[in-house]
Scaffold this motif. Structure first.
Motif, PDB file in Angstrom:
ATOM      1  N   ALA A   1       0.852  -1.189   0.000  1.00 46.05           N
ATOM      2  CA  ALA A   1       0.000   0.000   0.000  1.00 46.05           C
ATOM      3  C   ALA A   1       0.887   1.237   0.000  1.00 46.05           C
ATOM      4  O   ALA A   1       1.278   1.719   1.050  1.00 46.05           O
ATOM      5  CB  ALA A   1      -0.919  -0.008   1.204  1.00 46.05           C
ATOM      6  N   GLY A   2       1.223   1.750  -1.156  1.00 46.10           N
ATOM      7  CA  GLY A   2       2.051   2.939  -1.262  1.00 46.10           C
ATOM      8  C   GLY A   2       1.227   4.198  -1.057  1.00 46.10           C
ATOM      9  O   GLY A   2       0.041   4.239  -1.359  1.00 46.10           O
ATOM     10  N   MET A   3       1.841   5.209  -0.518  1.00 48.83           N
ATOM     11  CA  MET A   3       1.151   6.470  -0.287  1.00 48.83           C
ATOM     12  C   MET A   3       1.755   7.536  -1.170  1.00 48.83           C
ATOM     13  O   MET A   3       2.856   7.393  -1.683  1.00 48.83           O
ATOM     14  CB  MET A   3       1.285   6.857   1.181  1.00 48.83           C
ATOM     15  N   ARG A   4       1.016   8.622  -1.273  1.00 47.04           N
ATOM     16  CA  ARG A   4       1.460   9.721  -2.124  1.00 47.04           C
ATOM     17  C   ARG A   4       1.384  11.021  -1.327  1.00 47.04           C
ATOM     18  O   ARG A   4       0.418  11.267  -0.630  1.00 47.04           O
ATOM     19  CB  ARG A   4       0.568   9.804  -3.342  1.00 47.04           C
ATOM     20  N   LEU A   5       2.428  11.838  -1.458  1.00 48.54           N
ATOM     21  CA  LEU A   5       2.473  13.131  -0.795  1.00 48.54           C
ATOM     22  C   LEU A   5       2.740  14.187  -1.843  1.00 48.54           C
ATOM     23  O   LEU A   5       3.667  14.068  -2.644  1.00 48.54           O
ATOM     24  CB  LEU A   5       3.593  13.168   0.266  1.00 48.54           C
ATOM     25  N   MET A   6       1.916  15.236  -1.833  1.00 46.19           N
ATOM     26  CA  MET A   6       2.116  16.378  -2.732  1.00 46.19           C
ATOM     27  C   MET A   6       2.127  17.622  -1.858  1.00 46.19           C
ATOM     28  O   MET A   6       1.225  17.820  -1.042  1.00 46.19           O
ATOM     29  CB  MET A   6       0.998  16.476  -3.766  1.00 46.19           C
ATOM     30  N   ALA A   7       3.141  18.449  -2.015  1.00 46.36           N
ATOM     31  CA  ALA A   7       3.232  19.684  -1.235  1.00 46.36           C
ATOM     32  C   ALA A   7       3.686  20.808  -2.146  1.00 46.36           C
ATOM     33  O   ALA A   7       4.571  20.635  -2.980  1.00 46.36           O
ATOM     34  CB  ALA A   7       4.215  19.502  -0.086  1.00 46.36           C
ATOM     35  N   SER A   8       3.065  21.974  -1.980  1.00 46.69           N
ATOM     36  CA  SER A   8       3.474  23.185  -2.694  1.00 46.69           C
ATOM     37  C   SER A   8       4.037  24.151  -1.664  1.00 46.69           C
ATOM     38  O   SER A   8       3.337  24.529  -0.721  1.00 46.69           O
ATOM     39  CB  SER A   8       2.281  23.820  -3.406  1.00 46.69           C
ATOM     40  N   LEU A   9       5.283  24.509  -1.820  1.00 40.70           N
ATOM     41  CA  LEU A   9       5.942  25.385  -0.869  1.00 40.70           C
ATOM     42  C   LEU A   9       5.721  26.841  -1.256  1.00 40.70           C
ATOM     43  O   LEU A   9       5.448  27.147  -2.420  1.00 40.70           O
ATOM     44  CB  LEU A   9       7.440  25.054  -0.810  1.00 40.70           C
ATOM     45  N   PRO A  10       5.840  27.771  -0.279  1.00 41.43           N
ATOM     46  CA  PRO A  10       5.599  29.188  -0.561  1.00 41.43           C
ATOM     47  C   PRO A  10       6.515  29.778  -1.631  1.00 41.43           C
ATOM     48  O   PRO A  10       6.160  30.743  -2.289  1.00 41.43           O
ATOM     49  CB  PRO A  10       5.840  29.871   0.780  1.00 41.43           C
ATOM     50  N   ASN A  11       7.700  29.188  -1.818  1.00 43.73           N
ATOM     51  CA  ASN A  11       8.624  29.735  -2.816  1.00 43.73           C
ATOM     52  C   ASN A  11       8.363  29.191  -4.217  1.00 43.73           C
ATOM     53  O   ASN A  11       9.121  29.433  -5.135  1.00 43.73           O
ATOM     54  CB  ASN A  11      10.069  29.467  -2.407  1.00 43.73           C
TER      55      ASN A  11
ATOM     56  N   LEU B   1       5.908  12.934  -3.707  1.00 42.68           N
ATOM     57  CA  LEU B   1       6.465  11.631  -3.358  1.00 42.68           C
ATOM     58  C   LEU B   1       5.403  10.579  -3.625  1.00 42.68           C
ATOM     59  O   LEU B   1       4.260  10.707  -3.193  1.00 42.68           O
ATOM     60  CB  LEU B   1       6.872  11.592  -1.885  1.00 42.68           C
ATOM     61  N   GLU B   2       5.778   9.526  -4.333  1.00 46.39           N
ATOM     62  CA  GLU B   2       4.844   8.451  -4.626  1.00 46.39           C
ATOM     63  C   GLU B   2       5.406   7.141  -4.109  1.00 46.39           C
ATOM     64  O   GLU B   2       6.619   6.936  -4.062  1.00 46.39           O
ATOM     65  CB  GLU B   2       4.608   8.348  -6.131  1.00 46.39           C
TER      66      GLU B   2
END
Length: 146
Positions: free
Chosen positions: A107-117, A123-124
């Motif tokens: 069960a892989g997870m996914r992370l998406m983040a947008s930084l202020p810069n 990450l998948e």
């Protein structure tokens, strides 16, 4: 001719004057002047004025002499020369990873983040430990309010 450096009012003797106006002084007299300026309670400005030298220049000479003396004492320790290298000691990490319950690795997870810069991070197929570590790191960012 023995000059009393503290009470003498004769200017420091220049042995050479360059075309740009810089002066080269008698090294012996210069050394004696620096030694006198390094004595406790001596006014460097008054001494420089009495000897016809810029006070900032005399302070610079004193600083250079003190730095050289400090470097000499660091170079020789108890008659042995010190190494130019400093040993590196590995330290254990101070932050503990949170204990997470075991989960199926399929069960892989996914992370998406947008930084202020403007940087986007994706990450998948990451496991829970990596995901928690990344969220912790992102949470430590100091984002200005506004």
């Amino acid at each position: 001719m023995a000059l009393d450096i503290l009470t003498g009012s004769e200017p420091l003797r220049a042995v050479k004057v360059l075309s740009n106006g810089k002066r080269r002084f008698d090294p012996n007299e210069k050394d004696r002047l620096i030694e006198a300026a390094m004595k406790p309670g001596v006014s460097v400005a008054r001494l420089a004025l009495a000897r016809g030298v810029n006070a900032n220049q005399l302070r610079n000479w004193v600083k250079l002499r003190r730095n050289r003396q400090a470097q000499d004492t660091l170079t020789v320790v108890a008659g042995q020369e010190t190494s130019a290298f400093v040993p590196v000691v590995a330290a254990s990490p101070t932050a503990r990873q949170p204990d997470m319950p075991a989960r199926s690795s399929s069960a892989g997870m996914r992370l998406m983040a947008s930084l202020p810069n403007g940087v986007r991070l994706e990450l998948e197929n990451v496991d829970e430990r990596a995901l928690c570590a990344m969220i912790e790191v992102l949470g430590r960012c100091n984002v200005p309010a506004g």
